[in-house]
Motif scaffolding. Structure first.
Motif, PDB file in Angstrom:
ATOM      1  N   TYR A 275       0.801  -1.219   0.000  1.00  0.00           N
ATOM      2  CA  TYR A 275       0.000   0.000   0.000  1.00  0.00           C
ATOM      3  C   TYR A 275       0.835   1.271   0.000  1.00  0.00           C
ATOM      4  O   TYR A 275       1.988   1.263   0.401  1.00  0.00           O
ATOM      5  N   MET A 276       0.175   2.360  -0.393  1.00  0.00           N
ATOM      6  CA  MET A 276       0.708   3.733  -0.506  1.00  0.00           C
ATOM      7  C   MET A 276       1.427   3.894  -1.854  1.00  0.00           C
ATOM      8  O   MET A 276       1.702   2.921  -2.526  1.00  0.00           O
ATOM      9  N   HIS A 277       1.737   5.159  -2.207  1.00  0.00           N
ATOM     10  CA  HIS A 277       2.245   5.442  -3.555  1.00  0.00           C
ATOM     11  C   HIS A 277       3.564   4.725  -3.825  1.00  0.00           C
ATOM     12  O   HIS A 277       3.915   4.493  -4.980  1.00  0.00           O
ATOM     13  N   VAL A 287      -0.820  -0.290   7.833  1.00  0.00           N
ATOM     14  CA  VAL A 287      -1.372   1.014   7.435  1.00  0.00           C
ATOM     15  C   VAL A 287      -2.064   1.664   8.637  1.00  0.00           C
ATOM     16  O   VAL A 287      -1.874   2.851   8.916  1.00  0.00           O
ATOM     17  N   LEU A 288      -2.847   0.880   9.380  1.00  0.00           N
ATOM     18  CA  LEU A 288      -3.552   1.449  10.533  1.00  0.00           C
ATOM     19  C   LEU A 288      -2.559   1.915  11.592  1.00  0.00           C
ATOM     20  O   LEU A 288      -2.756   2.947  12.236  1.00  0.00           O
ATOM     21  N   ASN A 289      -1.465   1.175  11.746  1.00  0.00           N
ATOM     22  CA  ASN A 289      -0.392   1.596  12.651  1.00  0.00           C
ATOM     23  C   ASN A 289       0.201   2.918  12.212  1.00  0.00           C
ATOM     24  O   ASN A 289       0.572   3.750  13.040  1.00  0.00           O
ATOM     25  N   LEU A 301       1.074  18.409   5.858  1.00  0.00           N
ATOM     26  CA  LEU A 301       0.257  17.336   6.449  1.00  0.00           C
ATOM     27  C   LEU A 301      -1.187  17.822   6.572  1.00  0.00           C
ATOM     28  O   LEU A 301      -1.435  18.942   7.036  1.00  0.00           O
ATOM     29  N   ASP A 302      -2.131  16.971   6.172  1.00  0.00           N
ATOM     30  CA  ASP A 302      -3.539  17.373   6.185  1.00  0.00           C
ATOM     31  C   ASP A 302      -3.972  17.741   7.605  1.00  0.00           C
ATOM     32  O   ASP A 302      -3.692  17.016   8.557  1.00  0.00           O
ATOM     33  N   SER A 303      -4.702  18.849   7.708  1.00  0.00           N
ATOM     34  CA  SER A 303      -5.063  19.351   9.037  1.00  0.00           C
ATOM     35  C   SER A 303      -5.966  18.373   9.793  1.00  0.00           C
ATOM     36  O   SER A 303      -6.018  18.398  11.024  1.00  0.00           O
TER      37      SER A 303
END
Ligand code: HEC
Ligand code: HEC
Length: 344
Positions: A275-277, A287-289, A301-303
């Motif tokens: 997973y991921m780009h 991923v959850l970690n 980083l998304d707010s």
């Protein structure tokens, strides 16, 4: 119990057809919008899907002649059993075993996308195949060479005639046929879809339902239903690696787009690891970690991920287990096995 053999057969047929949403697997059917999906964005009036066009597109998708030395097809990196990704590879492997820098995304529900690639650098599906065909690390070819090879093939002129009326083989026709195949790669037969469409009394288990609520609180802002992406570009706090892939910034040159990537769908995660780009995580648990423990406060980083100045989402181990149970309802075994989409 069926007392009459005929009734049993009819019941069995109905059950089988029911599972396949009325479309018999392996058989061509026209493009249809799943009842729980929004209207598609692809402009079909410029490229109507026909059976002959689709069949040609499928043959081209699995055609190694599209690459310089006839060894790599689109299907080499977009493998159906892996949800049309390249299973087992973090970054793509192309011609002469050359490595790319990004993980192959799925060919799935593309009629609903307006931008393509991890950075959204391509905005027309009909132009997308030119990128892999010419990319040095992918197929390392050019359209003149592709057309020359297809013209000298015993079947292609006839297939182009069937699809487009004459035997002319042009770039535009190759690209339109490829789009016709890719547009038909629709994944809409997961358990989640059956629950949403209220098919055959299918319901979530208690754990799946609780996981669905967690998803709605923590993930849906970006991985929005029913496609499980809002098609935006976001930075989800992956650590920056030596490759220093700046993502969307390379397309827009807007500083706020630094390290932002297209939000991928959460459908079919069971088949699409890693997973991921850049394919850095091998499991959904990892991923959850990332979301709870490993997220970094990188520029842009998304707010949504910043709480009291610190990056990350809060989830307990129990929450994660429930969330994973819900994510499993997004797997669509019919999609990865449908013979209609397989090499013939
Ligand atoms: C060597 C492996 C490789 C080959 C061969 C390849 N692809 Fe890809 N494909 C990728 C990678 C990697 C990406 C993501 C690239 C990026 O984001 O910069 C991608 C992206 C795509 C996308 C965008 C999907 C999305 O949701 O944004 C489409 C569509 C696609 N490829 C179709 C094709 C077609 C059609 C062919 C054959 C002409 C092909 N690919 C050949 C690896 C490959
Ligand atoms: C602020 C937006 C945002 C939120 C909220 C968010 N994600 Fe993501 N997610 C992304 C982006 C962007 C990526 C791709 C990042 C990259 O590869 O650079 C991603 C990637 C993923 C991937 C990898 C998929 C693939 O095919 O590679 C998974 C799995 C995932 N997210 C699950 C989740 C889950 C589960 C939640 C909720 C706990 C969540 N995400 C919350 C934006 C978000």
């Amino acid at each position: 119990m069926c007392r009459v053999a005929g009734a049993c057969t009819t019941l069995l047929m109905m059950l089988l057809l029911g599972c396949y949403g009325g479309n018999q697997q392996g058989q061509f059917h026209s493009f249809s919008i799943p009842a729980n999906f929004p209207p598609p964005l692809y402009r079909f009036k410029n490229n109507t899907i026909t059976q002959a066009g689709f069949v040609l597109g499928r043959k081209l998708f699995y055609e190694p002649r599209l690459s310089r030395n006839s060894t790599i097809s689109c299907g080499s990196c977009h493998i159906q059993s892996a949800g049309f990704t390249q299973h087992g590879h973090d970054v793509s492997h192309g011609i002469d075993d050359r490595l790319g820098t990004r993980n192959s995304p799925p060919i799935m529900n593309l009629a609903w996308s307006a931008t393509f690639m991890w950075d959204g650098g391509i905005t027309d599906l009909d132009l997308q195949p030119l990128a892999p065909i010419s990319n040095h690390a992918e197929m390392d070819n050019n359209m003149e060479n592709v057309i020359r090879k297809l013209k000298s093939h015993p079947q292609y002129p006839g297939l182009f005639k069937g699809a487009f009326g004459t035997e002319d083989i042009t770039s535009a026709r190759v690209l339109k046929a490829l789009s016709q195949f890719m547009l038909m790669c629709i994944s809409s037969h997961s358990k989640y879809d059956s629950v949403m469409r209220r098919e055959g009394g299918v319901t979530f288990s208690v754990e799946e339902r609780e996981g669905y609520f967690i998803y709605q609180q923590k993930c849906a802002a970006c991985h929005a239903e029913p496609l499980f992406t809002d098609h935006s570009f976001r930075n989800n706090g992956l650590s920056i690696t030596a490759v220093n892939d700046v993502g969307r910034y390379a397309v827009t040159l807007k500083p706020s787009d630094r390290y932002s990537f297209s939000v991928p769908s959460l459908r079919n995660l069971a088949y699409t690891a890693p997973y991921m780009h850049d394919g850095r995580y091998l499991t959904v648990a990892a991923v959850l970690n990332h979301y709870t423990d490993l997220m970094e406060l990188t520029p842009g980083l998304d707010s949504l991920f910043i709480r009291e100045g610190r990056p990350g989402l809060t989830m307990t181990q129990e929450d994660k287990i429930k969330l994973m149970a819900f994510l499993k309802t997004l797997n669509d075994i019919q999609f990865v096995r449908d013979p209609l989409l397989s090499p013939q």
